[in-house]
Design an enzyme around this catalytic site. Structure first.
Site, mmCIF file in Angstrom:
data_model
loop_
_atom_site.group_PDB
_atom_site.id
_atom_site.type_symbol
_atom_site.label_atom_id
_atom_site.label_comp_id
_atom_site.label_asym_id
_atom_site.label_seq_id
_atom_site.Cartn_x
_atom_site.Cartn_y
_atom_site.Cartn_z
ATOM 1 N N LYS A 37 5.238 9.275 8.480
ATOM 2 C CA LYS A 37 5.158 8.703 9.830
ATOM 3 C C LYS A 37 6.275 9.212 10.759
ATOM 4 C CE LYS A 37 2.771 4.684 7.908
ATOM 5 N NZ LYS A 37 1.394 4.700 8.442
ATOM 6 N N TYR B 48 0.856 -1.183 0.000
ATOM 7 C CA TYR B 48 0.000 0.000 0.000
ATOM 8 C C TYR B 48 0.890 1.230 0.000
ATOM 9 C CZ TYR B 48 -3.254 3.568 1.805
ATOM 10 O OH TYR B 48 -3.999 4.705 1.985
ATOM 11 N N ASP C 224 9.344 2.563 -0.950
ATOM 12 C CA ASP C 224 8.378 3.270 -0.106
ATOM 13 C C ASP C 224 8.690 2.919 1.348
ATOM 14 O OD1 ASP C 224 4.711 3.391 0.156
ATOM 15 O OD2 ASP C 224 6.332 4.160 1.427
HETATM 16 P P1 KE4 Z 1 -0.337 8.485 4.586
HETATM 17 O O1 KE4 Z 1 -0.863 9.222 3.360
HETATM 18 O O2 KE4 Z 1 -1.415 7.715 5.307
HETATM 19 O O3 KE4 Z 1 0.474 9.388 5.496
HETATM 20 O O4 KE4 Z 1 0.721 7.402 4.054
HETATM 21 C C1 KE4 Z 1 0.324 6.458 3.098
HETATM 22 C C2 KE4 Z 1 1.260 5.271 3.174
HETATM 23 C C3 KE4 Z 1 2.241 5.131 2.207
HETATM 24 N N1 KE4 Z 1 3.114 4.102 2.227
HETATM 25 C C4 KE4 Z 1 3.057 3.171 3.219
HETATM 26 C C5 KE4 Z 1 4.035 2.041 3.211
HETATM 27 C C6 KE4 Z 1 2.079 3.263 4.234
HETATM 28 O O5 KE4 Z 1 2.026 2.321 5.207
HETATM 29 C C7 KE4 Z 1 1.160 4.332 4.211
HETATM 30 C C8 KE4 Z 1 0.052 4.470 5.246
HETATM 31 N N2 KE4 Z 1 -0.085 3.362 6.144
HETATM 32 C C9 KE4 Z 1 -1.445 3.149 6.662
HETATM 33 C C10 KE4 Z 1 -1.439 1.939 7.603
HETATM 34 N N3 KE4 Z 1 -0.888 0.769 7.075
HETATM 35 C C11 KE4 Z 1 -1.956 4.358 7.348
HETATM 36 C C12 KE4 Z 1 -3.180 4.114 8.185
HETATM 37 C C13 KE4 Z 1 -4.396 4.767 7.597
HETATM 38 O O6 KE4 Z 1 -4.544 4.749 6.355
HETATM 39 O O7 KE4 Z 1 -5.196 5.300 8.405
#
Ligand code: KE4
Length: 435
Positions: free
Chosen positions: A272, A149, A244
């Site tokens: 994060k 993701y 990523d």
């Molecule tokens: P954000 O746009 O949520 O800051 O990041 C997206 C993203 C991109 N790449 C990786 C590897 C990620 O894990 C994420 C976001 N992770 C999720 C949980 N696995 C965020 C939780 C959520 O969507 O509320």
């Protein structure tokens, strides 16, 4: 130890109120507990390794805001730096030195990152990295892997087409087929499929993006052969390799997954932890590639709150603390104890569990099958995971609310907290074995 579910009436009421004004009552779907049933807890406050819900119940926090809170909540140095920055103003719309300081920290930590651009989320980071790869190479095709993701980027909200060689198919309404037709989706760890795609379309591929250690299908590490093929094939065909590291960056060691693995991608994405709990994303890498980003180059990307001074201060304090007092050895030891303890308890309870872990990221898959990609992850008994989630929650241990996520051990946890987690796991698994 027999247990009863604590009172959570205030969270339930808050959820009903929120659902009237916010779609699904949450601002991100993962928080709605759809994968485990029941109502989400509404958090009143957090401190160190703990979350406290509106009803005053205390939980050991293994979600850590989905990764950012590696130091635990309200770390004194992060609070102090953030409050000080706040008193100098919340946002300027003009450059400030805090942005340069955090950029220098990221570049100092990761040898492959020679320049970096800050944005406000991981999604913005990966979206921008994809655009940059396409702008730099003049090619359109991007390759991703099922189960990885990368945020809600239109071109990456995609499922594999009829075959790995066909166009990606949108996996959300609202994403036009045109947005995903230049995205190919392969099986993670499938080196043969990767080689086949490059043989067929290598001169059209702008970039390959992956989570170097996957957290978003649950914890799945890469096979060495797969990682070698990724670097060799992208080099050979002039495509960019994009790691990523939004989740793994500064999590799996100060240099993230790529330094731990000894890899050198062309671009890397962050989020994060580099914001210390504030909205920060970043993409960076080879200087010759990054200099294509506007205004140095022609590839457009912008953001009102990019490099926000308060968020930068939190990120600087967080990375500085990780650099001066690295918690990684202790996180490794504590996470290993959790893995060994839960694996032993599952065997004693006769409950099939495959425990995958890298550093302080881990997932108990409720399956007897080794989990190496999305298909094998999906052999997990998600209903059983849901029951385990609530058994643990009722014992004061807050796990990620989905079988297909990674849990995060944090530096504020003590050995006693780990012992308590293992005990709660053993009791929860015994309870599962009875149903
Ligand atoms: P954000 O746009 O949520 O800051 O990041 C997206 C993203 C991109 N790449 C990786 C590897 C990620 O894990 C994420 C976001 N992770 C999720 C949980 N696995 C965020 C939780 C959520 O969507 O509320």
């Amino acid at each position: 130890m027999p247990h009863t579910s604590p009172n959570r009436a205030k969270s339930a009421a808050a959820f009903e109120r929120a659902k009237k004004v916010i779609p699904g009552g949450v601002n991100s779907p993962a928080r709605a507990f759809g994968a485990v049933g029941g109502s989400p807890l509404f958090i009143a406050r957090a401190d160190g390794p703990f979350l406290y819900d509106l009803d005053g119940n205390e939980y050991l926090d293994f979600i850590g805001s989905w990764g950012p809170m590696i130091l635990g909540h309200c770390h004194p140095k992060v609070v102090e730096a953030t409050v000080a920055a706040l008193k100098n103003g919340s946002s300027y719309g003009a450059p400030c030195e805090l942005e340069t300081q955090l950029a220098e920290l990221v570049i100092d930590a990761v040898p492959s990152v020679e320049m970096v651009r800050f944005v406000s989320s991981g999604t913005e980071a990966t979206m921008s990295a994809i655009r940059l790869a396409r702008g730099f190479t003049g090619r359109d095709l991007v390759v991703k892997f099922a189960g990885c993701y990368h945020g809600h980027v239109d071109s990456l909200l995609v499922s594999a087409g009829s075959s790995a060689l066909t166009h990606g198919v949108p996996n959300s309404p609202g994403v036009p087929a045109g947005c995903t037709q230049d995205t190919s989706v392969l099986r993670f760890n499938d080196t043969a499929a990767l080689a086949e795609l490059f043989a067929a379309k290598g001169d059209k591929i702008a970039g390959v993006i992956l989570e170097p250690i996957v957290g978003n299908m649950g914890l799945v590490p890469p096979a060495d052969e797969f990682r070698r093929a990724l670097r060799d094939l992208t080099h050979k065909h002039g495509a960019l390799l994009i790691y990523d590291e939004v989740m793994t960056g500064f999590r799996l060691g100060y240099g993230g997954a790529q330094v731990m693995l000894g890899d050198t991608p062309d671009l890397s994405c962050y989020g994060k932890i580099i914001g210390g709990g504030y909205p920060v994303g970043a993409y960076g890498g080879r200087a010759d590639v990054m200099r294509k980003v506007m205004p140095a180059g022609p590839v457009f990307q912008a953001g009102t709150l990019s490099g926000n001074p308060v968020a930068m201060a939190a990120g600087i304090a967080t990375l500085s603390e990780l650099k001066s007092n690295p918690p990684y050895e202790r996180l490794e030891q504590q996470s290993e104890r959790i893995g060994e303890g839960l694996t032993r308890a599952a065997a004693a309870a006769g409950v099939p569990v495959r425990f995958n872990r890298v550093g302080s990221m881990w997932t108990p898959f409720f399956t007897g099958t080794p989990v190496t990609d999305l298909d094998t992850a999906k052999t997990s008994d998600t209903a059983r995971f849901g029951r385990f989630f609530w058994e643990m929650m009722d014992r004061g241990v807050y796990l990620p609310c989905s079988q297909f996520e990674a849990a995060f051990t944090c530096a504020a946890m003590t050995d006693d907290h780990v012992t308590r987690t293992i005990r709660a796991g053993a009791e929860s698994l015994q309870a599962l074995a009875k149903v």
